[in-house]
Design a protein around this motif. Structure first.
Motif, PDB file in Angstrom:
ATOM      1  N   PRO A   1       8.772  -6.061   7.632  1.00 26.55           N
ATOM      2  CA  PRO A   1       7.997  -6.774   6.610  1.00 26.55           C
ATOM      3  C   PRO A   1       7.189  -5.796   5.755  1.00 26.55           C
ATOM      4  O   PRO A   1       7.424  -4.591   5.799  1.00 26.55           O
ATOM      5  N   SER A   2       6.232  -6.326   5.010  1.00 27.17           N
ATOM      6  CA  SER A   2       5.378  -5.485   4.180  1.00 27.17           C
ATOM      7  C   SER A   2       4.506  -4.584   5.043  1.00 27.17           C
ATOM      8  O   SER A   2       4.360  -4.794   6.240  1.00 27.17           O
ATOM      9  N   VAL A   3       3.935  -3.575   4.417  1.00 29.46           N
ATOM     10  CA  VAL A   3       2.986  -2.674   5.080  1.00 29.46           C
ATOM     11  C   VAL A   3       1.601  -3.040   4.567  1.00 29.46           C
ATOM     12  O   VAL A   3       1.372  -3.083   3.353  1.00 29.46           O
ATOM     13  N   TRP A   4       0.694  -3.321   5.494  1.00 31.74           N
ATOM     14  CA  TRP A   4      -0.662  -3.731   5.119  1.00 31.74           C
ATOM     15  C   TRP A   4      -1.642  -2.927   5.947  1.00 31.74           C
ATOM     16  O   TRP A   4      -1.724  -3.084   7.162  1.00 31.74           O
ATOM     17  N   LEU A   5      -2.381  -2.058   5.284  1.00 32.98           N
ATOM     18  CA  LEU A   5      -3.386  -1.243   5.957  1.00 32.98           C
ATOM     19  C   LEU A   5      -4.691  -2.018   5.953  1.00 32.98           C
ATOM     20  O   LEU A   5      -5.262  -2.278   4.903  1.00 32.98           O
ATOM     21  N   ARG A   6      -5.142  -2.375   7.122  1.00 36.58           N
ATOM     22  CA  ARG A   6      -6.316  -3.247   7.230  1.00 36.58           C
ATOM     23  C   ARG A   6      -7.631  -2.487   7.221  1.00 36.58           C
ATOM     24  O   ARG A   6      -8.691  -3.106   7.255  1.00 36.58           O
ATOM     25  N   ASP A   7      -7.568  -1.170   7.164  1.00 37.04           N
ATOM     26  CA  ASP A   7      -8.788  -0.378   7.025  1.00 37.04           C
ATOM     27  C   ASP A   7      -8.520   0.749   6.029  1.00 37.04           C
ATOM     28  O   ASP A   7      -7.418   0.881   5.524  1.00 37.04           O
ATOM     29  N   GLY A   8      -9.521   1.536   5.733  1.00 35.38           N
ATOM     30  CA  GLY A   8      -9.342   2.622   4.775  1.00 35.38           C
ATOM     31  C   GLY A   8      -9.119   2.080   3.374  1.00 35.38           C
ATOM     32  O   GLY A   8      -9.914   1.301   2.864  1.00 35.38           O
ATOM     33  N   CYS A   9      -7.997   2.427   2.774  1.00 37.53           N
ATOM     34  CA  CYS A   9      -7.710   2.047   1.381  1.00 37.53           C
ATOM     35  C   CYS A   9      -7.265   0.590   1.227  1.00 37.53           C
ATOM     36  O   CYS A   9      -7.209   0.081   0.117  1.00 37.53           O
ATOM     37  N   HIS A  10      -6.898  -0.074   2.319  1.00 38.27           N
ATOM     38  CA  HIS A  10      -6.471  -1.487   2.331  1.00 38.27           C
ATOM     39  C   HIS A  10      -5.209  -1.749   1.508  1.00 38.27           C
ATOM     40  O   HIS A  10      -5.016  -2.857   1.002  1.00 38.27           O
ATOM     41  N   SER A  11      -4.348  -0.760   1.378  1.00 41.18           N
ATOM     42  CA  SER A  11      -3.097  -0.955   0.631  1.00 41.18           C
ATOM     43  C   SER A  11      -2.231  -2.021   1.297  1.00 41.18           C
ATOM     44  O   SER A  11      -2.202  -2.144   2.524  1.00 41.18           O
ATOM     45  N   HIS A  12      -1.514  -2.767   0.476  1.00 41.94           N
ATOM     46  CA  HIS A  12      -0.578  -3.791   0.943  1.00 41.94           C
ATOM     47  C   HIS A  12       0.618  -3.726   0.007  1.00 41.94           C
ATOM     48  O   HIS A  12       0.489  -3.980  -1.190  1.00 41.94           O
ATOM     49  N   PHE A  13       1.782  -3.391   0.554  1.00 39.92           N
ATOM     50  CA  PHE A  13       2.945  -3.150  -0.303  1.00 39.92           C
ATOM     51  C   PHE A  13       4.242  -3.375   0.459  1.00 39.92           C
ATOM     52  O   PHE A  13       4.281  -3.422   1.674  1.00 39.92           O
ATOM     53  N   TRP A  14       5.311  -3.522  -0.318  1.00 43.41           N
ATOM     54  CA  TRP A  14       6.680  -3.564   0.174  1.00 43.41           C
ATOM     55  C   TRP A  14       7.365  -2.295  -0.312  1.00 43.41           C
ATOM     56  O   TRP A  14       6.988  -1.743  -1.339  1.00 43.41           O
ATOM     57  N   ILE A  15       8.397  -1.870   0.390  1.00 36.24           N
ATOM     58  CA  ILE A  15       9.307  -0.836  -0.115  1.00 36.24           C
ATOM     59  C   ILE A  15      10.626  -1.553  -0.342  1.00 36.24           C
ATOM     60  O   ILE A  15      11.207  -2.132   0.580  1.00 36.24           O
ATOM     61  N   ARG A  16      11.071  -1.566  -1.566  1.00 35.28           N
ATOM     62  CA  ARG A  16      12.325  -2.223  -1.943  1.00 35.28           C
ATOM     63  C   ARG A  16      13.164  -1.263  -2.776  1.00 35.28           C
ATOM     64  O   ARG A  16      12.721  -0.801  -3.824  1.00 35.28           O
ATOM     65  N   LYS A  17      14.345  -0.961  -2.283  1.00 35.48           N
ATOM     66  CA  LYS A  17      15.280  -0.056  -2.958  1.00 35.48           C
ATOM     67  C   LYS A  17      14.592   1.236  -3.388  1.00 35.48           C
ATOM     68  O   LYS A  17      14.776   1.718  -4.493  1.00 35.48           O
ATOM     69  N   GLY A  18      13.784   1.778  -2.477  1.00 34.91           N
ATOM     70  CA  GLY A  18      13.130   3.066  -2.716  1.00 34.91           C
ATOM     71  C   GLY A  18      11.899   3.025  -3.584  1.00 34.91           C
ATOM     72  O   GLY A  18      11.312   4.055  -3.874  1.00 34.91           O
ATOM     73  N   LYS A  19      11.467   1.839  -3.992  1.00 37.20           N
ATOM     74  CA  LYS A  19      10.304   1.718  -4.866  1.00 37.20           C
ATOM     75  C   LYS A  19       9.205   0.906  -4.180  1.00 37.20           C
ATOM     76  O   LYS A  19       9.482  -0.011  -3.432  1.00 37.20           O
ATOM     77  N   VAL A  20       7.979   1.289  -4.476  1.00 42.48           N
ATOM     78  CA  VAL A  20       6.824   0.570  -3.939  1.00 42.48           C
ATOM     79  C   VAL A  20       6.584  -0.669  -4.790  1.00 42.48           C
ATOM     80  O   VAL A  20       6.522  -0.584  -6.020  1.00 42.48           O
ATOM     81  N   ARG A  21       6.460  -1.802  -4.141  1.00 40.81           N
ATOM     82  CA  ARG A  21       6.124  -3.071  -4.803  1.00 40.81           C
ATOM     83  C   ARG A  21       4.799  -3.515  -4.217  1.00 40.81           C
ATOM     84  O   ARG A  21       4.725  -3.888  -3.045  1.00 40.81           O
ATOM     85  N   TRP A  22       3.741  -3.444  -5.000  1.00 41.75           N
ATOM     86  CA  TRP A  22       2.399  -3.785  -4.536  1.00 41.75           C
ATOM     87  C   TRP A  22       2.232  -5.285  -4.391  1.00 41.75           C
ATOM     88  O   TRP A  22       2.695  -6.058  -5.235  1.00 41.75           O
ATOM     89  N   CYS A  23       1.577  -5.714  -3.336  1.00 48.49           N
ATOM     90  CA  CYS A  23       1.238  -7.123  -3.151  1.00 48.49           C
ATOM     91  C   CYS A  23      -0.033  -7.420  -3.951  1.00 48.49           C
ATOM     92  O   CYS A  23      -0.926  -6.571  -4.010  1.00 48.49           O
ATOM     93  N   PRO A  24      -0.087  -8.591  -4.553  1.00 54.71           N
ATOM     94  CA  PRO A  24      -1.290  -8.920  -5.359  1.00 54.71           C
ATOM     95  C   PRO A  24      -2.521  -9.102  -4.497  1.00 54.71           C
ATOM     96  O   PRO A  24      -2.480  -9.347  -3.341  1.00 54.71           O
TER      97      PRO A  24
END
Length: 60
Positions: free
Chosen positions: A37-60
């Motif tokens: 599934p998506s990658v969601w960092l719950r601490d630090g920078c709090h990034s939430h994203f998918w990797i699709r066909k080699g590209k980062v797709r940020w979650c809103p």
């Protein structure tokens, strides 16, 4: 991998079936990775994203 936001954080994702949580890594015909599934960092920078066909797709 390193966090795509640029913070420099090292992200380790478990890909083995026995792990929990775990991610599936798929390569398309051109060798580009996708993760589920998506990658969601719950601490630090709090990034939430998918990797699709080699590209980062940020979650809103």
């Amino acid at each position: 991998m390193r966090c795509p936001c640029g913070c420099g954080r090292k992200i380790e994702l478990l890909l083995i079936n026995e792990a929990e949580p775990r991610w599936d890594l798929l390569l398309d015909e051109e060798g580009r990775p996708s993760l589920a599934p998506s990658v969601w960092l719950r601490d630090g920078c709090h990034s939430h994203f998918w990797i699709r066909k080699g590209k980062v797709r940020w979650c809103p």
